[in-house]
Scaffold this motif. Structure first.
Motif, PDB file in Angstrom:
ATOM      1  N   PRO A  48       0.833  -1.208   0.000  1.00 30.50           N
ATOM      2  CA  PRO A  48       0.000   0.000   0.000  1.00 30.50           C
ATOM      3  C   PRO A  48       0.864   1.253   0.000  1.00 30.50           C
ATOM      4  O   PRO A  48       1.985   1.260   0.491  1.00 30.50           O
ATOM      5  CB  PRO A  48      -0.797  -0.119   1.296  1.00 30.50           C
ATOM      6  CG  PRO A  48       0.019  -0.994   2.167  1.00 30.50           C
ATOM      7  CD  PRO A  48       0.747  -1.933   1.265  1.00 30.50           C
ATOM      8  N   ILE A  50       1.035   5.170   1.275  1.00 28.11           N
ATOM      9  CA  ILE A  50       0.460   6.076   2.272  1.00 28.11           C
ATOM     10  C   ILE A  50       1.209   7.400   2.198  1.00 28.11           C
ATOM     11  O   ILE A  50       2.433   7.435   2.297  1.00 28.11           O
ATOM     12  CB  ILE A  50       0.568   5.478   3.686  1.00 28.11           C
ATOM     13  CG1 ILE A  50      -0.128   4.124   3.736  1.00 28.11           C
ATOM     14  CG2 ILE A  50      -0.025   6.437   4.714  1.00 28.11           C
ATOM     15  CD1 ILE A  50       0.112   3.347   5.004  1.00 28.11           C
ATOM     16  N   TYR A  62      -4.309  11.628   5.734  1.00 28.23           N
ATOM     17  CA  TYR A  62      -3.534  10.540   5.137  1.00 28.23           C
ATOM     18  C   TYR A  62      -4.249  10.059   3.890  1.00 28.23           C
ATOM     19  O   TYR A  62      -5.430   9.713   3.938  1.00 28.23           O
ATOM     20  CB  TYR A  62      -3.389   9.365   6.113  1.00 28.23           C
ATOM     21  CG  TYR A  62      -2.548   9.687   7.316  1.00 28.23           C
ATOM     22  CD1 TYR A  62      -1.182   9.471   7.305  1.00 28.23           C
ATOM     23  CD2 TYR A  62      -3.126  10.191   8.474  1.00 28.23           C
ATOM     24  CE1 TYR A  62      -0.405   9.751   8.410  1.00 28.23           C
ATOM     25  CE2 TYR A  62      -2.360  10.479   9.586  1.00 28.23           C
ATOM     26  CZ  TYR A  62      -1.002  10.255   9.548  1.00 28.23           C
ATOM     27  OH  TYR A  62      -0.239  10.535  10.647  1.00 28.23           O
ATOM     28  N   VAL A  64      -4.363   7.084   1.338  1.00 33.11           N
ATOM     29  CA  VAL A  64      -3.896   5.700   1.231  1.00 33.11           C
ATOM     30  C   VAL A  64      -4.393   5.103  -0.082  1.00 33.11           C
ATOM     31  O   VAL A  64      -5.467   5.438  -0.569  1.00 33.11           O
ATOM     32  CB  VAL A  64      -4.356   4.836   2.431  1.00 33.11           C
ATOM     33  CG1 VAL A  64      -3.775   5.348   3.728  1.00 33.11           C
ATOM     34  CG2 VAL A  64      -5.856   4.767   2.521  1.00 33.11           C
ATOM     35  N   ASP A  66      -4.428   1.228  -2.191  1.00 30.64           N
ATOM     36  CA  ASP A  66      -4.165  -0.205  -2.237  1.00 30.64           C
ATOM     37  C   ASP A  66      -4.070  -0.613  -3.705  1.00 30.64           C
ATOM     38  O   ASP A  66      -5.073  -0.607  -4.419  1.00 30.64           O
ATOM     39  CB  ASP A  66      -5.300  -0.961  -1.552  1.00 30.64           C
ATOM     40  CG  ASP A  66      -5.059  -2.447  -1.484  1.00 30.64           C
ATOM     41  OD1 ASP A  66      -4.089  -2.935  -2.091  1.00 30.64           O
ATOM     42  OD2 ASP A  66      -5.845  -3.138  -0.809  1.00 30.64           O
ATOM     43  N   ARG A  72      -8.760   3.811  -2.991  1.00 28.43           N
ATOM     44  CA  ARG A  72      -8.108   5.027  -2.508  1.00 28.43           C
ATOM     45  C   ARG A  72      -9.001   5.624  -1.413  1.00 28.43           C
ATOM     46  O   ARG A  72     -10.194   5.781  -1.613  1.00 28.43           O
ATOM     47  CB  ARG A  72      -7.949   6.004  -3.667  1.00 28.43           C
ATOM     48  CG  ARG A  72      -7.005   7.112  -3.426  1.00 28.43           C
ATOM     49  CD  ARG A  72      -6.835   7.977  -4.663  1.00 28.43           C
ATOM     50  NE  ARG A  72      -6.377   7.254  -5.838  1.00 28.43           N
ATOM     51  CZ  ARG A  72      -5.107   7.044  -6.169  1.00 28.43           C
ATOM     52  NH1 ARG A  72      -4.163   7.507  -5.396  1.00 28.43           N
ATOM     53  NH2 ARG A  72      -4.781   6.398  -7.272  1.00 28.43           N
ATOM     54  N   VAL A  81      -5.627   4.804   9.772  1.00 27.51           N
ATOM     55  CA  VAL A  81      -4.796   4.178   8.749  1.00 27.51           C
ATOM     56  C   VAL A  81      -4.377   2.785   9.198  1.00 27.51           C
ATOM     57  O   VAL A  81      -4.413   1.820   8.425  1.00 27.51           O
ATOM     58  CB  VAL A  81      -3.560   5.042   8.422  1.00 27.51           C
ATOM     59  CG1 VAL A  81      -2.631   4.316   7.469  1.00 27.51           C
ATOM     60  CG2 VAL A  81      -3.984   6.385   7.850  1.00 27.51           C
ATOM     61  N   LEU A  85      -5.098  -0.759   7.356  1.00 28.07           N
ATOM     62  CA  LEU A  85      -4.055  -1.718   7.006  1.00 28.07           C
ATOM     63  C   LEU A  85      -4.366  -3.115   7.544  1.00 28.07           C
ATOM     64  O   LEU A  85      -4.169  -4.103   6.859  1.00 28.07           O
ATOM     65  CB  LEU A  85      -2.699  -1.247   7.552  1.00 28.07           C
ATOM     66  CG  LEU A  85      -2.013  -0.143   6.769  1.00 28.07           C
ATOM     67  CD1 LEU A  85      -0.821   0.390   7.554  1.00 28.07           C
ATOM     68  CD2 LEU A  85      -1.581  -0.626   5.401  1.00 28.07           C
TER      69      LEU A  85
END
Length: 90
Positions: A48, A50, A62, A64, A66, A72, A81, A85
């Protein structure tokens, strides 16, 4: 009957063999880097991404991403976050 030897005798006109040239350190490093990049490209990178971002109103968040699901998201806290994860692997 006289037998011939199984090898040829060396004469004074034979040329000595030169050792095979070895690539320079720089050349080996370049080759290793290229192979590493090729393998990364072929295998893909599933980690991922970040990033810490700031919106127009100066709010920090943040961002993020994937790459597996191409999802997103934005989160305001590090804890959010971390939860994202953990859920990603289940």
């Amino acid at each position: 009957m006289k037998t011939q030897p199984s090898f040829l005798p060396l004469s004074s006109t034979t040329v000595p063999l030169k050792p095979a040239s070895t690539p320079s350190r720089r050349g080996r490093k370049l080759t290793q880097d290229l192979l590493h990049r090729l393998f990364q490209w072929l295998l893909g990178n599933n980690e991922p991404k970040i990033r810490l971002e700031r919106d127009n109103s100066e709010q920090i968040y943040y961002q993020v991403y994937d790459p597996v699901t191409q999802e997103r998201q934005r989160y305001l806290t590090e804890q959010e976050v971390r939860i994202w994860l953990e859920k990603r692997y289940f």
